[in-house]
Design an enzyme around this catalytic site. Sequence first.
Site, PDB file in Angstrom:
ATOM      1  N   GLU A 229      47.372 -90.677  48.959  1.00 43.83           N
ATOM      2  CA  GLU A 229      48.315 -91.046  50.024  1.00 43.83           C
ATOM      3  C   GLU A 229      48.028 -90.364  51.358  1.00 43.83           C
ATOM      4  OE1 GLU A 229      52.305 -91.692  47.367  1.00 43.83           O
ATOM      5  OE2 GLU A 229      51.787 -89.655  47.888  1.00 43.83           O
TER       6      GLU A 229
HETATM    7  C1  TNX Z   1      53.454 -90.762  44.401  1.00 48.72           C
HETATM    8  S1  TNX Z   1      51.289 -90.198  42.607  1.00 48.72           S
HETATM    9  C2  TNX Z   1      52.831 -89.579  44.733  1.00 48.72           C
HETATM   10  C3  TNX Z   1      53.625 -88.341  44.860  1.00 48.72           C
HETATM   11  C4  TNX Z   1      55.088 -88.595  44.645  1.00 48.72           C
HETATM   12  C5  TNX Z   1      55.304 -89.589  43.528  1.00 48.72           C
HETATM   13  C6  TNX Z   1      56.735 -89.817  43.212  1.00 48.72           C
HETATM   14  C7  TNX Z   1      50.678 -89.565  43.752  1.00 48.72           C
HETATM   15  C8  TNX Z   1      49.299 -89.239  43.586  1.00 48.72           C
HETATM   16  N1  TNX Z   1      51.455 -89.378  44.827  1.00 48.72           N
HETATM   17  O1  TNX Z   1      53.401 -87.737  46.113  1.00 48.72           O
HETATM   18  O2  TNX Z   1      55.679 -87.384  44.345  1.00 48.72           O
HETATM   19  O3  TNX Z   1      54.695 -90.799  43.865  1.00 48.72           O
HETATM   20  O4  TNX Z   1      56.900 -90.617  42.094  1.00 48.72           O
END
Ligand code: TNX
Length: 420
Positions: A229
């Site tokens: 992300e």
């Molecule tokens: C996605 S999964 C994210 C996290 C969040 C999560 C909440 C991932 C690699 N990144 O930053 O905490 O969703 O469900």
Amino acid sequence: MIIPAPARLAPGEPLGEEGYRLDVRGGHARVDAETDAGRFYAEQTLRRLSDGGTPPDGAIADRPRFAWRGCMLDVARHFFGVADVCRLIDHLASYKLNVLHLHLSDDQGWRLAVESWPRLAEHGGSSAAGGGPGGFYTHDDLRAIVRYAADRHVTVVPEIDTPGHVQAALAAYPELGAPGSSRELYTGVQVGFSSLDVHSALTYRFLDDVFGELAALTPGDFLHIGGDEAHSTSRDDYLAFMARVQPVVGAHGKRLAGWEEIAAAPLPDGAVVQYWNTAGPRGQDLARAAAAQGARLVLSPADRVYLDMRYDAGTPLGQDWAGHVELRDSYDWDPAALVDGVAEDAILGVEAALWTETLATLHDVETMLLPRLCAVAEVAWSPQERREWGDFRARVAREGARWDAAGVAYHRSPQVDWAG
Ligand code: TNX
């Protein structure tokens, strides 16, 4: 019978690095294993079979389907102290999981004391999601966790999330961000707004220092660099960052692990890529890209094993961006059939993920963890043909009695006949 369900190895089939043979006759147990880990798993099985009494006669020859059987705990959104983490390790070990992945940094907090960059923990560790007190591990704390885990054949995989999810680090050392980025601590729950300055030599000196201290504290093979992300890092910058960060990990003798997004970049030999995003086709594309590069995959499909997802609409904790995840959702899937083009031999293992934006206490964590961890453990350990929902749910019901007796919190899933 026990969780995870044992394989049924034929006589003479190798036990491998984690397998065991257990023979019980007249209350006496005989164990065969090639390793301490194998003996440890035999013990776990025996303990469950006996349940405080005499174990029944029988023979088991067992070994795991996958080598990486993990659980991630996000100690960044909310901090969990050494005692809580050790209790989580106890749960992992009793279901024969062998990896504890610690998500040690995120926008909301930096959780490891770094001697060469002291403000990371002192300042960056002082916040948490929702504005709580934060906290961090000293080197001795992390050593204690690593030792407690190792005694139970659990390897700690530490994660420092980069190049995004770094607001806590930027609050401590604003010079690590691009000029003009925010220097405030963050206690919200948005993602994708912070980035290291990928073009600055200081960024790589910083990572070299942090990874150096971390590598010295954790004897496992892997260092997890996050990589997820990074929405405020441009694609070109992301690729430039990956090319420069990988040798830093390698220089400390570690193999690279990262979330699926890292598969957009060329990967070094031996890299492990963690598939997670089940919302849309992008995650599967990245998983295939990882396999095509020869990387091995750890599967953490959000709609199956993100244990921060609500069980149902009535669950007071958790999120639901990947849907509701009841016990059977965590159980009823085959890793080898999950992503078209990613077959059994590309899969290193399976890992549950406990993100803690909404989870602040051990009670919260256990309520989301159990009973779903049992399902994940069985997906990771037991051969597909030995797994059957009806049989599993009856075995889970018996775990409930143990949790009640031990004061362990869990979700009384309506899919299980707990009285039975
Ligand atoms: C996605 S999964 C994210 C996290 C969040 C999560 C909440 C991932 C690699 N990144 O930053 O905490 O969703 O469900």
